[in-house]
Design an enzyme around this catalytic site. Structure first.
Site, PDB file in Angstrom:
ATOM      1  N   GLY A  12     -53.362  14.768  17.737  1.00 52.11           N
ATOM      2  CA  GLY A  12     -52.142  15.261  18.919  1.00 52.11           C
ATOM      3  C   GLY A  12     -52.370  16.715  18.296  1.00 52.11           C
ATOM      4  O   GLY A  12     -50.103  16.865  18.901  1.00 52.11           O
ATOM      5  N   SER A  13     -53.097  17.414  18.600  1.00 47.67           N
ATOM      6  CA  SER A  13     -52.204  18.844  18.504  1.00 47.67           C
ATOM      7  C   SER A  13     -52.260  19.099  19.303  1.00 47.67           C
ATOM      8  O   SER A  13     -51.160  20.066  19.331  1.00 47.67           O
ATOM      9  CB  SER A  13     -53.324  19.455  17.423  1.00 47.67           C
ATOM     10  OG  SER A  13     -53.993  20.260  18.339  1.00 47.67           O
ATOM     11  N   ASN A 107     -56.061  17.664  32.373  1.00 43.73           N
ATOM     12  CA  ASN A 107     -56.665  17.121  30.884  1.00 43.73           C
ATOM     13  C   ASN A 107     -56.861  18.296  30.796  1.00 43.73           C
ATOM     14  O   ASN A 107     -56.964  19.831  31.474  1.00 43.73           O
ATOM     15  CB  ASN A 107     -58.044  16.172  31.192  1.00 43.73           C
ATOM     16  CG  ASN A 107     -58.687  16.104  30.088  1.00 43.73           C
ATOM     17  OD1 ASN A 107     -58.422  16.183  29.256  1.00 43.73           O
ATOM     18  ND2 ASN A 107     -60.559  16.138  30.098  1.00 43.73           N
ATOM     19  N   HIS A 109     -59.923  20.502  28.091  1.00 35.81           N
ATOM     20  CA  HIS A 109     -61.002  20.176  27.736  1.00 35.81           C
ATOM     21  C   HIS A 109     -61.831  21.157  26.980  1.00 35.81           C
ATOM     22  O   HIS A 109     -61.830  22.403  27.224  1.00 35.81           O
ATOM     23  CB  HIS A 109     -62.054  20.294  28.753  1.00 35.81           C
ATOM     24  CG  HIS A 109     -64.044  19.693  28.696  1.00 35.81           C
ATOM     25  ND1 HIS A 109     -64.378  18.555  27.611  1.00 35.81           N
ATOM     26  CD2 HIS A 109     -65.306  20.927  28.351  1.00 35.81           C
ATOM     27  CE1 HIS A 109     -65.354  18.724  27.888  1.00 35.81           C
ATOM     28  NE2 HIS A 109     -65.649  19.820  28.063  1.00 35.81           N
ATOM     29  N   ASP A 145     -64.874  15.048  32.643  1.00 35.70           N
ATOM     30  CA  ASP A 145     -64.700  16.834  33.633  1.00 35.70           C
ATOM     31  C   ASP A 145     -65.113  17.571  34.199  1.00 35.70           C
ATOM     32  O   ASP A 145     -65.524  18.837  34.413  1.00 35.70           O
ATOM     33  CB  ASP A 145     -65.476  17.081  31.910  1.00 35.70           C
ATOM     34  CG  ASP A 145     -64.388  16.653  30.832  1.00 35.70           C
ATOM     35  OD1 ASP A 145     -63.909  15.959  30.905  1.00 35.70           O
ATOM     36  OD2 ASP A 145     -65.348  16.483  29.676  1.00 35.70           O
ATOM     37  N   GLU A 174     -56.421  26.026  23.434  1.00 36.21           N
ATOM     38  CA  GLU A 174     -56.094  25.320  24.332  1.00 36.21           C
ATOM     39  C   GLU A 174     -54.855  25.221  23.970  1.00 36.21           C
ATOM     40  O   GLU A 174     -53.878  25.066  25.050  1.00 36.21           O
ATOM     41  CB  GLU A 174     -56.956  23.903  23.530  1.00 36.21           C
ATOM     42  CG  GLU A 174     -58.262  23.908  23.591  1.00 36.21           C
ATOM     43  CD  GLU A 174     -58.834  22.834  22.796  1.00 36.21           C
ATOM     44  OE1 GLU A 174     -57.678  21.130  23.460  1.00 36.21           O
ATOM     45  OE2 GLU A 174     -59.547  22.553  22.268  1.00 36.21           O
TER      46      GLU A 174
HETATM   47  C1  GRF Z   1     -59.374  18.837  22.215  1.00 36.25           C
HETATM   48  O1  GRF Z   1     -60.381  19.763  21.068  1.00 36.25           O
HETATM   49  C2  GRF Z   1     -59.313  18.459  23.441  1.00 36.25           C
HETATM   50  O2  GRF Z   1     -59.346  20.253  24.197  1.00 36.25           O
HETATM   51  C3  GRF Z   1     -59.911  17.423  23.468  1.00 36.25           C
HETATM   52  O3  GRF Z   1     -60.243  17.011  22.004  1.00 36.25           O
HETATM   53  C4  GRF Z   1     -59.487  17.466  22.293  1.00 36.25           C
HETATM   54  C5  GRF Z   1     -58.217  17.063  20.890  1.00 36.25           C
HETATM   55  O4  GRF Z   1     -57.281  17.184  19.931  1.00 36.25           O
HETATM   56  N1  GRF Z   1     -59.955  16.334  25.046  1.00 36.25           N
HETATM   57  P1  GRF Z   1     -56.007  17.245  19.963  1.00 36.25           P
HETATM   58  O5  GRF Z   1     -55.547  15.682  19.651  1.00 36.25           O
HETATM   59  O6  GRF Z   1     -55.040  17.575  20.969  1.00 36.25           O
HETATM   60  O7  GRF Z   1     -55.464  17.877  18.398  1.00 36.25           O
END
Ligand code: GRF
Length: 200
Positions: A12-13, A107, A109, A145, A174
């Protein structure tokens, strides 16, 4: 104020980045509920720390995918959710969620789509030998995706990168672009024309 529901499966970052941006008051949005398909997902604790309802629905406890997703829809609607953000949600979204939230599911990705969809996008990029990869926020459709792209950020691949080092640099981006995409939606700045997402 846009009510957001976030679906997770893990640490969940990205969820944290969205919560932090919402709480800073920079965007007119609020995380109303977090739902995980995995009971041990670290993101659930992050949500609880911010007093956000954190719910677990394990697909195996439902008779089929539609019933499982209907339960998610009910929970999202209960919290007045208007935008669903997938943040490390490791399941393909099905017809039920898509029908209840048309063009309202996004989403993140970790590649420059349409390159390297699916699992292990960072390793796929390394294996292919690209010199630039990155991340993409896109609307979700029935594919994996494949939906219309909202925003992307490029990340150079370094000579000695491993899956871990590359993933870490992509993750920083991200956390930067996901809140920007949500801001566009919260401020009603986007329109979708076929595959293209344009600023109004
Ligand atoms: C991220 O790299 C996201 O792009 C992918 O899964 C990972 C999730 O990371 N879909 P987090 O749980 O948000 O830390």
């Amino acid at each position: 104020m846009l009510n957001i529901g976030i679906l997770i499966s893990g640490r969940g970052s990205n969820l944290q980045a969205i919560i932090d941006t919402c709480e800073s008051g920079k965007i007119p949005a609020k995380v109303a509920v977090v739902i995980s398909n995995v009971a041990s997902a670290g993101g659930l604790e992050r949500a609880k720390k911010h007093n956000i309802p954190a719910i677990v629905f394990e697909p195996n406890n439902f008779k089929d995918k539609n019933t499982y997703e209907l339960e998610i829809v009910k929970e999202l609607k209960k919290h007045g959710v208007e935008l669903v953000c997938l943040a490390g949600y490791m399941r393909i979204v099905g017809q039920v969620l898509l029908e209840h939230f048309p063009h309202r599911i996004v989403n993140i990705h970790p590649s420059l789509l349409p390159s390297f969809p699916g699992l292990h996008a960072q390793q796929q990029a390394l294996d292919h030998g690209v010199t630039v990869t990155g991340c993409t926020v896109h609307f979700v459709d029935q594919g994996c995706d494949t939906g219309p792209i909202i925003i992307q950020s490029a990340v150079p691949v370094k000579e000695n990168d491993t899956e871990e080092t590359l993933s870490e640099r992509i993750l920083q981006q991200e956390h930067h672009i996901y809140p920007i995409a949500i801001e566009f939606i919260a401020k009603d700045k986007l329109k979708i024309e076929g595959r293209r997402v344009k600023l109004k």
